[in-house]
Design a protein around this motif. Structure first.
Motif: not given
Ligand code: NOJ
Length: 743
Positions: A155-159, A499-510, A529-531, A577-585
């Motif tokens: 239930r924890d996508p950081r894992w 701990s950070n589930l966003r797109l790594p590197g500069v992909q979001e900027a791309l 995992r869920p990003l 929506r953000t890591e702050g909601q985890i664990p989320l189920y």
């Protein structure tokens, strides 16, 4: 009725003598074994590669095999190597063959979608079949045992290990566990294309605090029994041959020495007749856990609790003999563990032919096997989840127009090959040329009137934006842009918590830079995992979640892009929506102050800076067509606890313009209980195919068994009361009925 009685009678006649023979054979063998030889059977060594932990020096391994001091090897593959090591084992006094284990997690020579991705197909027969093929391929390489399926509820996508399982739901996870066990074990141990399955990691490994791999687990026994153990029990019911104990402690007791789960639950209550292997070095790791002061104590605690085989810690090899001499471990305990292992060797047929899994011709047939590849393509297609497909200029972007299009395909995954495997794929370097890249897949689907442009744009995980200009140039020339982004395959998997589930590197900027060009954008997300990708969810019209799809990834993705396959995947985990909601189920308990909706913040259980709802809920996924679920009917408004059965039916209509598949899902809610109950629980699902315009009635049968839960005294009970039932497209299903469970 008559037919099933006949089958039972046949099985009794056929299986009973087999069991009796096995018992007799193994008992005879056991009575001839020295203590050293018995301890040898409990010892498992790694081969020369694939280490997932520290390798303890073992001295002359080959010599020890010849002396009968090794019961099993892992990470040894290929007919030639297996044959060589087996020949050494046959030089031992009693000629007891080795078992060869391997992490065959999502395919072998042919790689299938990562297990979490494949779970998104909600297609149990598909999952069973991919396990079947993986077993056939692996068995042809001399392997008799896979360390799969992973059935940990996650239930924890950081894992990072969420990629290996079936996601967050216990009911769903149990069904998937059974399908995969059946697939691996096929017609049963003894068939040359069957491998022993191993349900792992026993138990609650997925509940590591903070989603950090190997971390502790602290939970009530009720939660353990209700949420985390059932997939293991389901695997046992499906005949799984082995279980692997997990690294974590549960409420202070390491799982590897946890007699509550290993002895009381598994061996006594569930009547498990296979054996338990430790995880890599987990017996020895109890020293660093601070649960054993040395290897001697660690071995004592593990064998006493019921861990039968020691993977790579050497504690059994080095200390069991002394423990017996000191009167701390009765020989009967060792005999029990040895017997469990020998019985499996017998069932595998290794005593009658130790080389039965070593056949060059069978092995050669598995390389680039076209039939298996065809299946991998279908498996990949069905695992893809369509998250968004908003209209642009009055029409959804997907499926793509097949001709007269200029398409810009941009991103670090477009031309990748090996990356499509994701984590936990066995690497055969010569196979990499046979992996279909996303570019190649799409190129093959487009006719000559279309142009496919390419720019890498950026790498997966660095700060280099020098490729942006080229990406913008290419996007400007196109009618439509497809961006393929995500995490690197080695960013999920074992020891890959993030701990950070966003797109790594500069992909979001791309993504933002290319979107600013103003061309319609389709986003492919490759991940284990869920990003978290809120900007994309808000601004990009079409999003496909493509996980890691394996050998045929490029073809599967292209099939969905051009619409030769209509996507039908549904999320097996909630996407935060953000890591702050985890664990989320979705199946959380109700609080005394539940929020009415995402805007309700007045002294209710909510975040003041965030909605409670996920970005995408469990069970969610779109199609190129639309489905209407209506006319919920219950066969009665009451169900007696004794022998009751309730039929729940709905009418499902394909209301869109394409043929397609829909996963119809049934959830229940127990309104009042002697313990607080989840707000919803999945209790049934059916995947159906409907031609456009077609209507079908879908029925589910509920019995009191589906409504049982653990009370505070850990009794598994039915409780009379009112239940709600919901049927629909996802865990948000809104069609509702009510019934009473009565005495
Ligand atoms: C450690 C992992 O936790 C487990 O899943 C795997 O089967 C073993 N290593 C063997 O590779």
């Amino acid at each position: 009725m008559k037919k099933s009685l006949l089958i039972v009678a046949f099985l009794l006649v056929a299986v009973t003598p087999f069991c009796q023979n096995a018992e007799r054979f193994v008992n005879d063998l056991l009575s001839n074994m020295t203590l050293d030889e018995k301890i040898g059977q409990l010892n498992q060594y790694n081969g020369d590669w694939g280490a997932t932990g520290k390798i303890t020096p073992e001295g002359d391994k080959e010599q020890q095999i010849k002396q009968g001091k090794v019961g099993s090897m892992l990470n040894v593959t290929g007919v030639e190597t297996v044959r060589k090591l087996q020949a050494l084992a046959l030089q031992s006094r009693l000629k007891i063959p080795l078992i060869f284990g391997q992490d065959v997690i999502h395919g072998f020579r042919t790689t299938f979608p990562i297990p979490l991705g494949e779970a998104a197909s909600w297609d149990l027969s598909l999952m069973e079949k991919s396990a079947r093929i993986a077993a056939t391929e692996a068995a042809a390489y001399g392997i008799n045992w896979t360390f799969a399926p992973m059935v940990d509820i996650a239930r924890d996508p950081r894992w990072g290990r969420v990629m290996e399982g079936a996601g967050e739901d216990t009911y769903f996870g149990s069904q998937v566990a059974q399908a995969r066990v059946k697939g691996f074990q096929g017609q049963g141990l003894g068939a040359v294309d069957a491998v022993m399955a191993c349900a792992k990691h026993f138990a609650a490994y997925g509940a590591a605090v903070g989603g950090r791999d190997y971390n502790s687990v602290d939970m009530s026994l009720r939660q353990l029994n209700e949420t985390y153990l059932p997939p293991f029990q389901a695997a046992v019911n499906a005949g799984v041959a082995t279980l692997m104990s997990s690294f974590n402690d549960i409420n202070g007791i390491p799982a590897t020495a946890n007699s509550y789960i290993l002895r009381e639950k598994l061996k006594k209550e569930w009547h498990f007749n296979g054996f338990v292997v430790s995880d890599w070095g987990s017996i020895g790791e109890m020293i660093r856990h601070g649960y054993a002061k040395d290897g001697y104590e660690a071995a004592l605690k593990a064998i006493t609790a019921g861990t039968d085989m020691d993977m790579e810690s050497r504690c059994y090899r080095d200390h069991l003999k002394q423990l017996v001499a000191d009167g701390k471990v009765p020989v009967s305990l060792i005999n029990e563990a040895v017997k469990r292992i020998l019985l499996k060797k017998y069932e595998l047929g290794l005593f009658s032919d130790p080389y039965r899994f070593c056949n060059d011709e069978r092995q050669a047939r598995q390389v680039n096997n076209q039939e298996n590849r065809r299946f991998a393509r279908e498996d990949g297609e069905k695992s893809i989840v369509l998250l968004k497909n908003d209209p642009v200029n009055g029409r959804p972007l997907l499926p793509l127009f097949p001709n007269n299009q200029t398409i810009a395909f941009i991103g670090p995954f477009v031309k990748a090959t090996v990356a499509n495997h994701g984590f936990w794929a066995i690497s055969f370097p010569d196979d990499s040329t046979r992996i279909v890249s996303q570019f190649e897949g799409l190129r093959n689907q487009l006719d000559a009137s279309s142009t496919l442009l390419y720019a890498e744009g950026c790498h997966v995980n660095d700060n280099d934006e020098s490729g942006f200009a080229e990406a913008v140039r290419v996007a400007s020339q196109a009618d439509i842009v497809i961006l393929s982004l995500g995490e690197a395959p080695d960013m999920s998997g074992e020891a890959k918590s993030r701990s950070n589930l966003r797109l790594p590197g500069v992909q979001e900027a791309l993504l933002e830079t290319v979107s600013a060009v103003g061309k319609p954008v389709v986003l492919l997300l490759n991940a284990g995992r869920p990003l978290i990708f809120n900007w994309a969810s808000e601004h990009v019209p079409s999003i496909l979640y493509t996980w890691w799809l394996g050998t045929e990834a490029g073809n599967s993705i292209a099939d969905v892009l051009v619409g030769t396959c209509n996507p039908s995947g549904k999320l097996p985990m909630s996407f935060p929506r953000t890591e702050g909601q985890i664990p989320l189920y979705y199946n959380h308990y109700s609080t005394g102050r539940p929020a009415k909706d995402d805007d309700d913040k007045f002294y209710v259980s909510a975040y003041i800076d965030l909605p409670n709802s996920p970005e995408y809920p469990f069970g969610y996924g779109l199609s190129y067509t639309t489905f209407d679920v209506a006319k919920l009917q219950l066969s009665s408004d009451r169900m007696p606890i004794q022998g009751g059965r309730l039929n729940v039916s709905v009418e499902v209509k394909n209301t869109g313009n394409y043929d397609g598949e829909e996963v119809v899902q049934l959830y229940i809610r127990d309104l009042v209980g002697c313990v607080v109950r989840p707000v919803r629980e999945l209790k049934g699902f059916k995947k159906i195919f409907l031609r456009k315009g077609e209507v079908q009635t879908v029925s589910f049968a509920l019995t009191p068994n589906d409504l049982k839960f653990f009370n505070n005294d850990l009794q598994y009970i039915n409780e009379p009361g009112t239940y709600e039932v919901f049927v629909g497209h996802s865990s948000l299903a809104s069609l509702k009925g009510t019934f009473e469970l009565i005495k």
